[in-house]
Design a protein around this motif. Structure first.
Motif, mmCIF file in Angstrom:
data_model
loop_
_atom_site.group_PDB
_atom_site.id
_atom_site.type_symbol
_atom_site.label_atom_id
_atom_site.label_comp_id
_atom_site.label_asym_id
_atom_site.label_seq_id
_atom_site.Cartn_x
_atom_site.Cartn_y
_atom_site.Cartn_z
ATOM 1 N N LYS A 42 -7.884 -7.092 14.449
ATOM 2 C CA LYS A 42 -7.124 -7.070 12.847
ATOM 3 C C LYS A 42 -6.905 -8.816 12.782
ATOM 4 C CE LYS A 42 -4.371 -2.879 12.759
ATOM 5 N NZ LYS A 42 -3.002 -2.356 12.825
ATOM 6 N N LEU A 43 -6.881 -9.293 13.995
ATOM 7 C CA LEU A 43 -6.515 -10.834 13.797
ATOM 8 C C LEU A 43 -7.846 -11.754 13.494
ATOM 9 C CD1 LEU A 43 -4.502 -11.520 16.879
ATOM 10 C CD2 LEU A 43 -3.652 -11.198 15.049
ATOM 11 N N LYS A 44 -9.070 -11.275 13.642
ATOM 12 C CA LYS A 44 -10.173 -11.731 12.964
ATOM 13 C C LYS A 44 -10.307 -12.000 11.632
ATOM 14 C CE LYS A 44 -12.906 -10.618 17.244
ATOM 15 N NZ LYS A 44 -14.148 -9.637 17.704
ATOM 16 N N ALA A 46 -8.921 -14.146 9.856
ATOM 17 C CA ALA A 46 -7.638 -15.047 9.140
ATOM 18 C C ALA A 46 -8.137 -16.411 8.820
ATOM 19 C CB ALA A 46 -6.475 -14.891 10.173
ATOM 20 N N ASN A 47 -7.476 -16.728 7.847
ATOM 21 C CA ASN A 47 -7.685 -18.335 7.428
ATOM 22 C C ASN A 47 -6.844 -19.180 8.359
ATOM 23 O OD1 ASN A 47 -7.903 -21.091 6.460
ATOM 24 N ND2 ASN A 47 -7.799 -20.138 4.314
ATOM 25 N N MET A 48 -7.231 -19.659 9.499
ATOM 26 C CA MET A 48 -6.370 -20.192 10.587
ATOM 27 C C MET A 48 -6.222 -21.509 10.147
ATOM 28 S SD MET A 48 -6.163 -17.796 12.577
ATOM 29 C CE MET A 48 -5.024 -18.672 13.687
ATOM 30 N N LYS A 50 -5.186 -22.327 7.260
ATOM 31 C CA LYS A 50 -4.086 -22.085 5.946
ATOM 32 C C LYS A 50 -2.738 -22.016 7.035
ATOM 33 C CE LYS A 50 -2.588 -19.158 2.562
ATOM 34 N NZ LYS A 50 -2.993 -18.271 1.470
ATOM 35 N N ILE A 51 -3.051 -20.822 8.064
ATOM 36 C CA ILE A 51 -2.052 -20.592 8.913
ATOM 37 C C ILE A 51 -1.411 -21.472 9.791
ATOM 38 C CG2 ILE A 51 -1.384 -19.152 10.863
ATOM 39 C CD1 ILE A 51 -3.355 -17.084 9.873
#
Length: 160
Positions: A42-44, A46-48, A50-51
Motif C-alpha cells: 500500500k505504501l509503494k 506514493a509521491n514521496m 510531495k509528501i
C-alpha cells in the motif's frame, strides 16, 4: 523581536530526522503500519517528494506558531500592542530586565513538551478515535509529535 527563519527551518527539518528514527521498522515502524492498517504494498507508489516537501512546509508552520508558545518575550508584544517601535519605554524596560530570561533549550523543550502533551496528544486522539484507530496507533503518533515538539521548542527557544 524578530523572527529567525533559519531557526524555524532547522526546527522543521528536525521532524524528518525524528521521523526517520521513530518510524523505522526496528523502532515503531512495523507497529505503526500494523495499527494503521498499512502494508508495504500500500505504501509503494506514493509521491514521496510531495509528501516530504509538504511535511517540511507544515512542520515549518508548526515551528512558526511554536515560537510564540516557547518564548515568553513574545508575550510582552501582545500586551503592549505588537510593534516594539511603537510601544517604546514599556517594551524597552521589559526587554532590559527580562530580555534573555528563560531562553534556553531546556526551557523551550519544556514548553514544547507541554504543547505536545496537552494540545497535540488530545488532537491526535480525538481524530484517531473517530477513525476507529487503536490506542497503539494513538500513542505511536502522539509520541512522535510530543518528541518533535519538545525538540523543536528547545531549538527555537535557544536559537531565536
Amino acid at each position: 523581536m524578530e523572527v529567525n527563519f533559519l531557526a524555524l527551518l532547522v526546527a522543521a527539518l528536525s521532524t524528518l530526522v525524528v521521523g526517520f528514527i521513530w518510524y523505522n521498522p526496528k523502532v515503531f515502524g512495523t507497529a505503526w503500519m500494523n495499527s494503521a492498517g498499512l502494508t508495504e504494498e500500500k505504501l509503494k507508489g506514493a509521491n514521496m517528494a510531495k509528501i516530504f516537501g509538504l511535511s517540511i512546509v507544515f512542520a515549518f508552520l508548526m515551528a512558526f506558531i511554536l515560537q510564540f508558545l516557547v518564548i515568553h518575550q513574545w508575550g510582552v508584544l501582545g500586551v503592549t500592542g505588537g510593534d516594539p517601535k511603537k510601544v517604546g519605554p514599556v517594551y524597552d524596560a521589559f526587554m532590559a530586565q527580562y530580555g534573555t530570561a528563560y531562553r534556553t533549550f531546556k526551557h523551550g523543550a519544556l514548553h514544547g513538551f507541554m504543547t505536545g502533551l496537552f494540545f497535540t496528544f488530545p488532537l491526535v486522539a480525538i481524530n484517531a478515535m473517530f477513525e476507529r484507530k487503536s490506542w497503539k496507533f494513538i500513542f505511536i503518533n502522539s509520541g512522535y509529535w510530543i518528541v518533535n515538539l519538545t525538540i523543536m521548542g528547545g531549538i527555537i527557544c535557544a536559537w531565536i
